[in-house]
Design a protein around this motif. Structure first.
Motif, short mmCIF file in Angstrom:
data_model
loop_
_atom_site.label_atom_id
_atom_site.label_comp_id
_atom_site.label_asym_id
_atom_site.label_seq_id
_atom_site.Cartn_x
_atom_site.Cartn_y
_atom_site.Cartn_z
N UNK A 213 0.82 -1.20 0.00
CA UNK A 213 0.00 0.00 0.00
C UNK A 213 0.86 1.26 0.00
N UNK A 214 0.54 2.18 -0.92
CA UNK A 214 1.20 3.48 -0.96
C UNK A 214 0.11 4.54 -0.97
N UNK A 215 0.49 5.78 -0.65
CA UNK A 215 -0.49 6.86 -0.59
C UNK A 215 -0.01 8.06 -1.39
N UNK A 216 -0.80 8.44 -2.38
CA UNK A 216 -0.54 9.68 -3.11
C UNK A 216 -1.23 10.80 -2.36
N UNK A 217 -0.46 11.53 -1.56
CA UNK A 217 -1.04 12.56 -0.71
C UNK A 217 -1.59 13.71 -1.54
N UNK A 218 -0.89 14.06 -2.61
CA UNK A 218 -1.38 15.03 -3.58
C UNK A 218 -0.49 15.00 -4.80
N UNK A 219 -0.99 15.55 -5.91
CA UNK A 219 -0.18 15.64 -7.11
C UNK A 219 -0.55 14.62 -8.17
N UNK A 220 0.45 14.27 -9.00
CA UNK A 220 0.22 13.37 -10.13
C UNK A 220 1.33 12.33 -10.19
N UNK A 221 0.95 11.08 -10.42
CA UNK A 221 1.93 9.99 -10.47
C UNK A 221 1.51 8.95 -11.50
N UNK A 222 2.51 8.40 -12.17
CA UNK A 222 2.29 7.30 -13.11
C UNK A 222 2.91 6.05 -12.50
N UNK A 223 2.10 4.99 -12.37
CA UNK A 223 2.54 3.75 -11.72
C UNK A 223 2.69 2.62 -12.74
#
Length: 387
Positions: A213-223
């Motif tokens: 489990x990971x958490x994108x707290x804010x922003x943009x990400x490509x996984x």
């Protein structure tokens, strides 16, 4: 491809020589020739971007302008070939291109101070489990027993080679400031590209037998997620403030900025399930899920994923986007503020594909070249003023 079609392609790529430009000018002297030129360009290029008809008169003036010059002006190539899946799309911001090198492009952008507004680059702040912060920048190496960085990427030790986890799981944070981007490879092999103004929380090492489990707290990400089959069936979850994403080995993009009204999740490959409260939706490749923070619904629609993930290929992809949205994207990458002195300018629509390596002055000049004098840009310190 006929000889004239080859010359048209060379003209569009600013590679045509003097004699080739003369042939092209001669072609455009009659209606039949203009039809050949217009049909070829529209069929081969504009259809890929769903762009509207361009002004052929500007093409003629561009040809004449180049013929009058004894020396070619310095090339500014705002296009590049971008691979999407197995196909290669020739990227053309046609409206910008056909207006370039005409009198409109010579219109001053305004007060320019390019040394204050710089192009984004690889940089991040790594927060370790003990609270220490490390600035990651090009040319600066960092290494501990569990993670290393060359200043352009962050790589964690494979969990099979790391020490067994004792006690509570420890976490790191990776914060990307405005004007930055970064790449991180997690301990399970999952690869994550992080855009400007983004923060990600993740375990230093994932525990065996537990959901990753990971958490994108804010922003943009490509996984690009390492499949569960390689981790004893352990699922991979991405949490945001408004949803939970259940991943089964896949590639997808999540855009969840704090000041955006809508959060968008776009699936490139594989399969994901999105949960918002009691609502659960499954995405297929080339679909996007949108969540409005004022609604409990998840809206699913088809999308051209190449537009959504263009940033990881070093591009801005704007397809009929209003200037207000465009300037939000640019302000994050160039770490600048934007002021609209005329609110009507927020609704000016622009289509084009531009390189993120271009200076902000060139980007503004190219957008302005399509506005027929509607837009005036001024740069004051680190603020872009639009009149």
């Amino acid at each position: 491809m006929t000889e004239i079609e080859k010359i048209i392609v060379k003209f569009l790529n600013k590679e045509a020589n003097h004699s080739e430009l003369e042939k092209l000018e001669e072609l455009l002297q009659n209606d039949e020739g203009m039809h050949v030129f217009n049909s070829f360009v529209k069929t081969q290029y504009l259809s890929t971007l769903s762009m509207t008809e361009y002004d052929l008169n500007n093409a003629k003036e561009s040809i004449k302008s180049r013929l009058r010059k004894s020396e070619r002006a310095k090339k500014i190539n705002i296009y590049k070939r971008m691979s999407v899946a197995a196909s290669v799309v020739l990227v053309l911001g046609m409206a910008s291109y056909l207006l370039y090198n005409t009198s409109m492009v010579n219109r001053p952008v305004g007060k320019q101070q390019p040394h204050l507004i710089v192009t984004g680059t690889d940089k991040a702040i790594l927060t370790l489990e003990n609270g220490d912060e490390v600035a990651l920048v090009k040319g600066k190496k960092f290494q501990t027993g569990k993670v290393s960085s060359n200043g352009e990427e962050l790589v964690y030790v494979d969990k099979e080679r790391s020490d067994a986890i004792v006690g509570e799981q420890s976490y790191n944070f990776l914060t990307i400031p405005r004007g930055g981007q970064f790449f991180v490879k997690l301990s399970d092999g999952t690869e994550v590209w992080l855009n400007s103004e983004t923060k990600l929380k993740y375990p230093v090492v994932f525990k065996d037998g537990m959901t990753r489990e990971v958490e994108l707290l804010y922003g943009e990400a490509y996984f690009k997620v390492s499949p569960s089959t390689a981790h004893k069936g352990a699922a991979f979850h991405v949490l945001t403030k408004s949803q939970e994403i259940d991943v089964l080995g896949t590639e997808f993009n999540v855009r969840a900025y704090n000041n955006d009204q809508i959060m968008a999740t776009t699936l490139v490959e594989g399969k994901i399930r999105i949960k918002r409260g009691k609502i659960i939706e499954t995405l297929k490749p080339n679909q996007q899920a949108k969540i409005n923070h004022n609604s409990d619904n998840i809206d699913i629609g088809e999308i051209d994923v190449s537009q959504e993930i263009s940033w990881i290929n070093g591009l801005f992809f704007f397809n009929e986007k209003p200037l207000e949205e465009i300037m939000i994207v640019l302000s994050r990458w160039y770490d600048t503020e934007v002021v609209f002195e005329n609110a009507k300018q927020k609704y000016f629509v622009f289509t084009g594909i531009l390189e993120r390596t271009e200076s902000v002055d060139d980007i503004l000049e190219l957008i302005g070249a399509t506005s027929e004098g509607q837009l005036q840009f001024e740069i004051n310190d680190k603020t872009i003023i639009i009149k």
